[in-house]
Design a protein around this motif. Structure first.
Motif, PDB file in Angstrom:
ATOM      1  N   VAL A 155       1.053   6.607  -6.919  1.00 35.72           N
ATOM      2  CA  VAL A 155      -0.112   7.414  -7.292  1.00 35.72           C
ATOM      3  C   VAL A 155       0.174   8.886  -7.058  1.00 35.72           C
ATOM      4  N   ARG A 156       0.783   9.202  -5.942  1.00 34.20           N
ATOM      5  CA  ARG A 156       1.095  10.594  -5.639  1.00 34.20           C
ATOM      6  C   ARG A 156       2.092  11.185  -6.636  1.00 34.20           C
TER       7      ARG A 156
ATOM      8  N   LEU B  85       0.822  -1.214   0.000  1.00 34.97           N
ATOM      9  CA  LEU B  85       0.000   0.000   0.000  1.00 34.97           C
ATOM     10  C   LEU B  85       0.854   1.261   0.000  1.00 34.97           C
TER      11      LEU B  85
ATOM     12  N   LEU C 176       0.652   3.923  -3.012  1.00 39.34           N
ATOM     13  CA  LEU C 176       0.235   5.302  -2.773  1.00 39.34           C
ATOM     14  C   LEU C 176       1.335   6.297  -3.143  1.00 39.34           C
ATOM     15  N   ARG C 177       2.592   5.928  -2.951  1.00 36.78           N
ATOM     16  CA  ARG C 177       3.685   6.798  -3.398  1.00 36.78           C
ATOM     17  C   ARG C 177       3.680   6.938  -4.912  1.00 36.78           C
TER      18      ARG C 177
END
Length: 74
Positions: A63-64, A56, A60-61
């Motif tokens: 996606v950011r 996760l 998320l990194r």
């Protein structure tokens, strides 16, 4: 295309979970003195939690960073 980079973290997370399951299964099959108590039961879920948390964080990194890159291109 950018999310193909997540193949390695996903493989790592799944590999950790599978290897832990195999090791615990073999220990349970061949060790007659292996007993599970409340204090040791807590540690069975730890590798699963770490693997999911690792994936996760990596996802998320990614996606950011993709969102920042798209924002800068506008």
């Amino acid at each position: 295309m950018e999310y193909k980079i997540l193949k390695i973290p996903r493989f790592t997370a799944i590999f950790v979970v599978c290897m832990f399951t195999v090791v615990i299964g073999v220990i349970c099959l061949y060790n007659q003195e292996f007993s599970v108590t409340r204090s040791t039961l807590t540690y069975f879920g730890l590798p699963y939690f770490i693997a999911v948390f690792y994936y996760l964080v990596k996802m998320l990194r990614r996606v950011r960073s993709v969102q920042k890159r798209r924002k800068m291109m506008r």
